[in-house]
Scaffold this active site. Structure first.
Site, mmCIF file in Angstrom:
data_model
loop_
_atom_site.group_PDB
_atom_site.id
_atom_site.type_symbol
_atom_site.label_atom_id
_atom_site.label_comp_id
_atom_site.label_asym_id
_atom_site.label_seq_id
_atom_site.Cartn_x
_atom_site.Cartn_y
_atom_site.Cartn_z
ATOM 1 N N GLU A 121 6.283 -13.216 0.678
ATOM 2 C CA GLU A 121 7.465 -13.346 -0.181
ATOM 3 C C GLU A 121 7.928 -14.782 -0.330
ATOM 4 O O GLU A 121 8.444 -15.183 -1.375
ATOM 5 C CB GLU A 121 8.613 -12.491 0.368
ATOM 6 C CG GLU A 121 8.467 -10.992 0.151
ATOM 7 C CD GLU A 121 7.696 -10.282 1.249
ATOM 8 O OE1 GLU A 121 6.965 -10.967 2.010
ATOM 9 O OE2 GLU A 121 7.809 -9.052 1.356
ATOM 10 N N GLU A 160 5.673 -3.874 4.713
ATOM 11 C CA GLU A 160 6.947 -3.320 5.202
ATOM 12 C C GLU A 160 6.903 -1.789 5.213
ATOM 13 O O GLU A 160 7.430 -1.149 6.120
ATOM 14 C CB GLU A 160 8.105 -3.838 4.334
ATOM 15 C CG GLU A 160 8.311 -5.335 4.548
ATOM 16 C CD GLU A 160 9.354 -5.936 3.624
ATOM 17 O OE1 GLU A 160 9.216 -5.780 2.389
ATOM 18 O OE2 GLU A 160 10.298 -6.556 4.131
ATOM 19 N N GLY A 166 6.246 -5.897 0.490
ATOM 20 C CA GLY A 166 6.759 -4.543 0.629
ATOM 21 C C GLY A 166 5.689 -3.561 1.087
ATOM 22 O O GLY A 166 6.007 -2.520 1.684
ATOM 23 N N ALA A 202 6.322 -5.200 -3.423
ATOM 24 C CA ALA A 202 7.266 -4.692 -4.411
ATOM 25 C C ALA A 202 6.740 -5.086 -5.788
ATOM 26 O O ALA A 202 5.867 -5.949 -5.904
ATOM 27 C CB ALA A 202 8.633 -5.322 -4.174
#
Ligand code: 3HC
Length: 690
Positions: free
Chosen positions: A125, A105, A102, A63
């Site tokens: 993370e 993911e 992310g 992200a």
């Protein structure tokens, strides 16, 4: 189509390419067109399969961290993954570089994942004080099993493509043109026909979990978390993946993510992420750097040997210089032994060890340093010795060679002045053990040339160090602030605190250990020698040293260490000694709170940091945080002393510093003007206004 997401076609296979340099972070301007592209390809009957790939040096690295803490713009990553996962035709993530956070993911939303042989995959993370918030904790265990997922997510350490393949995270590993391989892979899968099971529906690895074994491992990891919330939340979330239905576990993951992202710990760790990248930035980045191939290291003791290993590990040839053949062989022997330990631990192969050792050349003759591009002196901490060495270097080093000293305290301007080339002289202050510790203080002397500085900043990164450029002063940034932190330790003892009480206040704050345990570990004789050289005294520590109590190595110091154990045990004799010295000074012991211990140790440290900033010894407050977290064990969840001061409140710190200044008159409590300005403006920037 957008500038950030491209769709191309190879026959009936569509390729969605994300192009958001430098690391393809999933910023809003990527998410929106990515979602549109996926929806449109889902509904396009001419498309049989979809490959999700990335342009540039890496797959999606996560992200966009800069968006955290701001209002979330739709679509969220979770919605994109859900859309991807619901597509009936086969979807394939083509992973090169790193698929992190992310990014992984997103790949877990695909039916299949193929990777370049050099790719790395992980969910880091936790290092930002977070847990994977895009379904990672719920999907990864379904592919690799709960225990492996737990280890990956709680450590945040990525794994290589082959390991990912063996674990079931990746379906195929390729060398060469990854997109072409991925397209062929997707076409072949589409030809065989579906249905294709999304990761959310694969429960076979989860049902085989031994929950008791999982809980035992999670409890051990929680114990090591030392007050950090994120590792605990990560473990909880992976456990939910085992015990809850998919959608419930996903919702629980989200709730934990929302809580963590707003926490001070995550803010602190995100601050450090950017601070570490910022600290390597110096003005004049376009200067041409000098070429460094061979590095000379003077001194094969603990420090010199570690420095030599750090450069060898970074791929450099190293000439190691000592004063006698005996000292040289001893030093080389220790290096050999250190690499042997790496082999026994499996982090180095025998062959790699052999190659590593072949990078070293030992010598006792300064003339052998003539072909070195950088020479690092790691001899005794004594100005006369250093000047003599730099005089010799001046005579033998080739023109343009960078001459560095590893001094922790001494005036580098003075050392530079003992050569005819002060523009080539600077400080490289490594931390022990130098082959392990990440921090490198790069000391810019008055006359250091910009290209010499830029060269070593670049070099630091190449040998895996976190570099901070600092100016010349006694102790530079780290040790100068350390001295301010330690100034009151002895007074606290004499006034009634015990070593254990002080150490506990430190560990409760989040430090790995307190100052007395640290002193015992490092050896009390080191500080004693330094004090004697500077005509200083510390009555308790000096007396202990006079009695031969140097800490762990002698079994006695501020604590007792029984039968060779490293566990510190409070020593009644030390407490009696403290009592005796206090009585001699007419001090009546009183109860001292943990709060007072923090006020009299940590607040002066922050105050000194402010003075360092005022003087321009450090360029940014965040640089000071990088020094303290990477070199001195300042708790990462608090972001470094200067960041923590902002969280804690500069006004509160000032008030207590003034209180102690009034009471003791000591200079360490004299409030720095910049700290006052910080209290008014909320910023460490000198020019900031409220
Ligand atoms: N968001 C925003 N910026 C990022 C970023 C990210 N995820 N990752 C890297 N950057 C920026 C860096 O700040 C740096 O910017 P700068 O040039 O202005 O200083 C630039 O990209 C290049 O980064 P590096 O200097 O670190 O480049 P390297 O090549 O050395 O390393 C990397 C590349 C291994 C990808 C490293 O950047 C990295 O580890 N990035 C962070 C990965 C990460 O933590 N991902 C998880 C994010 S959180 C998340 O995904 C939450 C999700 O679960 C919902």
């Amino acid at each position: 189509m957008s500038n950030f997401v491209n769709v191309t076609h190879d026959g009936d296979v569509a390729i969605v390419t994300i192009d958001n340099p430098p690391v393809n972070a999933l910023s809003f301007h990527v998410r929106e067109p990515l979602m549109q592209a996926l929806v449109s390809l889902r509904d396009d009957a001419s498309v049989a399969a979809i490959v999700v790939a990335c342009a540039g040096r890496t797959f999606v690295a996560g992200a966009d961290i800069t968006e955290f803490g701001k209002p979330m713009q739709q679509p969220e990553l979770r919605a994109i993954v859900a859309t991807l996962e619901a597509i009936a035709k086969p979807t394939v993530a083509a992973i090169h570089g790193t698929a992190l956070g992310g990014g992984l993911e997103l790949a877990l939303g695909c039916h299949f994942r193929v990777a370049d042989a050099g790719a790395r995959l992980g969910l880091p993370e936790v290092k930002l004080g977070l847990l994977p918030g895009g379904g990672g904790t719920v999907r990864l265990p379904r592919l690799v099993g709960a225990v492996k997922a737990l280890r990956m997510i709680v450590s945040g350490v990525p794994i290589g493509a082959d390991e990912a393949h063996a674990a079931g995270l990746v379906d195929a590993v390729f060398k060469g043109d990854l997109t072409a391989h991925a397209v062929n892979f997707a076409r072949e899968i589409a030809r065989k026909g579906g249905p294709y099971t999304p990761v959310r529906d694969r429960d076979d690895r989860l049902v085989e979990t031994d929950l008791a074994a999982f809980d035992a491992e999670a409890a051990e990891l929680a114990r090591k978390a030392r007050g950090l919330e994120a590792p605990i939340a990560c473990a909880q979330s992976v456990r939910n993946a085992i015990t809850l239905h998919f959608d419930e576990a996903l919702a629980a993951e989200r709730a934990l993510f929302v809580k963590l992202v707003a926490s001070d710990q995550s803010r602190a760790q995100r601050h450090l992420f950017f601070a570490e990248r910022e600290s390597a930035k110096i003005p004049g980045k376009d200067v041409v750097k000098r070429r460094i191939a061979r590095v000379g290291v003077i001194g094969a003791g603990t420090m010199g040997g570690g420095i030599a290993m750090a450069f060898a590990n970074g791929g450099f040839s190293v000439t190691l210089l000592e004063t006698s053949d005996e000292a040289l062989q001893r030093g080389l022997g220790i290096i050999d032994k250190n690499y042997a330990v790496s082999v026994s631990r499996g982090s180095l192969t025998e062959e790699a060890k052999r190659q590593r050792l072949a990078q070293f050349k030992g010598s006792t003759d300064f003339a052998d340093l003539a072909d070195c591009d950088l020479i690092v002196e790691a001899a005794f901490e004594d100005m006369a010795v250093k000047k003599e060495i730099f005089g010799k270097l001046d005579a033998v080093a080739k023109p343009g060679a960078i001459l560095a000293t590893n001094t922790s305290y001494l005036d580098i301007d003075e050392i530079a002045a003992s050569t005819s080339r002060p523009q080539d002289v600077l400080g490289l202050h490594f931390f022990s053990p130098a082959n392990v510790m990440k921090l490198l203080e790069i000391v810019r002397a008055d006359k250091t040339a910009p290209d010499a500085l830029a060269t070593v900043v670049d070099l630091a990164r190449r040998i895996g160090k976190v570099a901070v450029v600092v100016g010349v002063c006694h102790g530079f940034v780290g040790n100068r602030m350390l001295a301010a932190r330690g100034a009151e330790s002895e007074a606290l003892l004499l006034e009634g605190a015990t070593p254990r009480q002080i150490d506990r206040a430190f560990t409760d704050f989040g430090w790995p250990m307190g100052p007395f345990q640290m002193g015992d570990l490092a050896g009390l004789d080191i500080g004693w020698r330094n004090r004697k050289a500077r005509g200083q005294t510390a009555v308790i520590a000096d007396t202990l040293c006079e009695q031969g109590c140097f800490g762990q190595k002698t079994g006695r110091g501020f604590y007792r260490y029984e039968n060779g154990s490293r566990t510190p045990v409070p020593d009644p004799q030390v407490e009696a000694l403290i009592h005796e010295k206090a009585t001699e000074k007419g001090i009546v012991p009183r109860a001292i709170s943990a709060e007072e211990i923090i006020e009299r140790t940590l607040y002066p440290l922050i105050n000194e940091g402010a003075k360092i900033l005022e003087e321009g010894i450090a360029a940014r407050a965040s640089d000071i945080d990088v020094v303290w977290v990477n070199g001195y064990g300042f708790p990462v969840g608090k972001g470094g002393p200067m960041f923590w001061a902002g969280l804690h409140g500069a006004a509160r710190i000032i008030e207590r510093l003034e209180h102690w200044h009034q009471r003791t008159g000591k200079q360490v409590f004299q409030v720095a003007p910049l700290l006052r300005r910080m209290a008014e403006t909320g910023s460490w920037e000198a020019g900031a206004t409220a």
